[in-house]
Enzyme design. Structure first.
Site, PDB file in Angstrom:
ATOM      1  N   ASP A 285      67.135  16.697  -2.017  1.00 21.02           N
ATOM      2  CA  ASP A 285      67.757  17.302  -0.836  1.00 21.02           C
ATOM      3  C   ASP A 285      69.281  17.260  -0.910  1.00 21.02           C
ATOM      4  O   ASP A 285      69.962  18.024  -0.217  1.00 21.02           O
ATOM      5  CB  ASP A 285      67.308  16.564   0.433  1.00 21.02           C
ATOM      6  CG  ASP A 285      65.809  16.627   0.629  1.00 21.02           C
ATOM      7  OD1 ASP A 285      65.265  17.739   0.595  1.00 21.02           O
ATOM      8  OD2 ASP A 285      65.182  15.565   0.804  1.00 21.02           O
TER       9      ASP A 285
ATOM     10  N   HIS B 261      64.451   7.593  -1.712  1.00 20.66           N
ATOM     11  CA  HIS B 261      63.230   8.382  -1.591  1.00 20.66           C
ATOM     12  C   HIS B 261      62.053   7.438  -1.419  1.00 20.66           C
ATOM     13  O   HIS B 261      62.053   6.333  -1.965  1.00 20.66           O
ATOM     14  CB  HIS B 261      63.037   9.249  -2.842  1.00 20.66           C
ATOM     15  CG  HIS B 261      62.002  10.318  -2.691  1.00 20.66           C
ATOM     16  ND1 HIS B 261      60.655  10.082  -2.885  1.00 20.66           N
ATOM     17  CD2 HIS B 261      62.112  11.628  -2.354  1.00 20.66           C
ATOM     18  CE1 HIS B 261      59.985  11.205  -2.683  1.00 20.66           C
ATOM     19  NE2 HIS B 261      60.834  12.152  -2.348  1.00 20.66           N
TER      20      HIS B 261
END
Length: 435
Positions: A367, A309
């Site tokens: 996600d 991320h």
């Protein structure tokens, strides 16, 4: 917010020196105040992607990526996920504090009673091709809301801002569900005020007039979690887009439409769709090793989606919550043997043990599991980013309201490092030489 110290910067060209204030927030790193830097030195700062630049002051969301911390108005996301609901979190983000029982009831009632959209808006959908991506429809229809609800577009009026905020929060699930139904060629399903926010959204997505959908409490809870965990995430690309569009005094519907457009990008909101595509490409657990080696190969373009991320250099706290929810939804849907879920679990195990992933801090992000949950519920992949936009609407609204309310707010106007031609004179067409 305090100004405790300063940093002295010297221009070796002129010998000039300037003191830049260091502004400390309540959490996280402080910032250097560069407000007067250009005036004093005649220089801009260059920071592509804003990796080290704070674009604003905000008291809504705090992230500590190194420690894996996410706070909404100071409340840890884990506590909110365990004890709260999406609408209660919406109130928190918008108003600044958790509601009491009466405030929560009134807020829920207001949102529930404004989920309908103007009947003429249904004509908009029929102007799109049936195979149009639902996000394309979302950008257009949300932007067009201002043509129906122009009675409260005075953005300097706090009451008008509140009304617009309520309308967006209430109507986005309806607009999203209509987008999906149109793409499937199915009849539109109207909102049901007897249902909760998340249950109503799922009902509009999954029901057909001849057969109401079977929506279990587990599915509703999982959808509520997905909406809550995606509600806000500090100054990401789409939120920054909303703020930049809003700084021009654009109406809130236009600003949110701009945010939806930014979210559509596969590097932002489209990542959960990419995760599911990757799992489908891998196909089975016994093929994971091949794809892991491909991911490590610098000459191979294959990437393991859902790992790492931009901000989190630790385990994404939202992913932990959704991992548990994924187990519950798959059990509820009798799909614990789902091959994609097995692949996901094995990939996560490898990432936590393999030195390649550990050294690069490539942990599963939000996600990684959200796509699996939505797929198990029966939501197609082209709706994943749409659902992300429904969830993020409250964050965008809250950030927009905060920005508009700030004293001295000016239109956003980044500068650049120009690398083109120096000034040159125009040459008539007949005199130009062949290059």
């Amino acid at each position: 917010m305090t100004m405790a110290n300063s940093l002295s910067i010297r221009d070796n060209r002129s010998g000039k020196e300037i003191e830049l204030p260091i502004i400390e927030g309540t959490e996280g790193p402080g910032v250097l105040d560069f407000t007067k830097f250009y005036k004093e030195f005649g220089l801009f700062t260059l920071d592509p992607g804003f990796r080290s630049t704070a674009s604003c002051k905000s008291d809504i969301t705090f992230i500590d990526g190194d420690k894996g911390i996410l706070l909404y108005r100071g409340y840890p996301i884990e506590q909110l996920a365990e004890n709260s609901t999406y609408l209660e979190v919406c109130y928190l983000l918008l108003k600044g504090e958790l509601p009491n029982q009466d405030q929560c009831g009134e807020f829920t009632k207001t949102i529930t009673k404004h989920t309908m959209v103007h009947e003429q808006m249904l004509n908009f959908y029929r102007g799109y091709r049936r195979d149009a991506h639902p996000m394309a429809i979302m950008v257009g229809v949300v932007g067009a809301l201002s043509s129906f609800y122009h009675d409260s577009l005075e953005i300097d009026d706090p009451r008008h801002r509140e009304i617009s905020a309520y309308r967006l929060l209430a109507k986005l699930p309806t607009i999203a569900a209509l987008s999906y139904k149109y793409s499937k060629g199915q009849p539109f399903i109207y909102p049901d005020n007897s249902l909760s926010y998340s249950a109503n959204f799922l009902n509009m997505l999954l029901s057909v007039p001849c057969q109401p959908s079977e929506i279990s409490p587990v599915m509703v809870k999982a959808m509520d979690l997905i909406l809550m965990l995606h509600a806000d995430h500090e100054q990401n690309a789409s939120t920054s887009t909303v703020r930049l569009a809003g700084s021009s005094k654009a109406n809130p519907f236009a600003a949110i439409s701009a945010g939806i457009g930014a979210l559509w990008g596969p590097a932002h909101g489209g990542a959960n769709e990419a995760v599911l595509s990757m799992l489908q490409e891998i196909g089975s657990v016994d093929r994971i090793g091949t794809f892991v080696e491909r991911a490590k190969d610098p000459n191979d373009s294959f990437r393991l989606m859902g790992f790492g991320h931009r901000v989190y250099k630790n385990y994404d706290p939202r992913a932990r919550i959704l991992k548990k929810a994924a187990h519950e939804v798959l059990a509820d849907r009798d799909r614990l043997d789902d091959p994609l879920f097995k692949i996901a679990l094995e990939l996560e195990r490898i990432a936590q043990e393999d030195e390649y992933f550990k050294s690069r801090k490539l942990y599963p992000n939000v996600d990684f599991y959200s796509g699996i949950i939505q797929s198990a519920i029966g939501i197609p992949t082209n709706m994943f980013t749409v659902i992300f936009s429904v969830a993020r609407t409250i964050g965008w609204i809250s950030q927009w309201v905060e920005m508009i309310s700030e004293k001295g707010q000016a239109i956003g106007r980044p500068r650049q490092l120009y690398t083109g031609h120096k000034k040159r004179d125009y040459v008539p067409l007949a005199q130009r030489k062949i290059l």
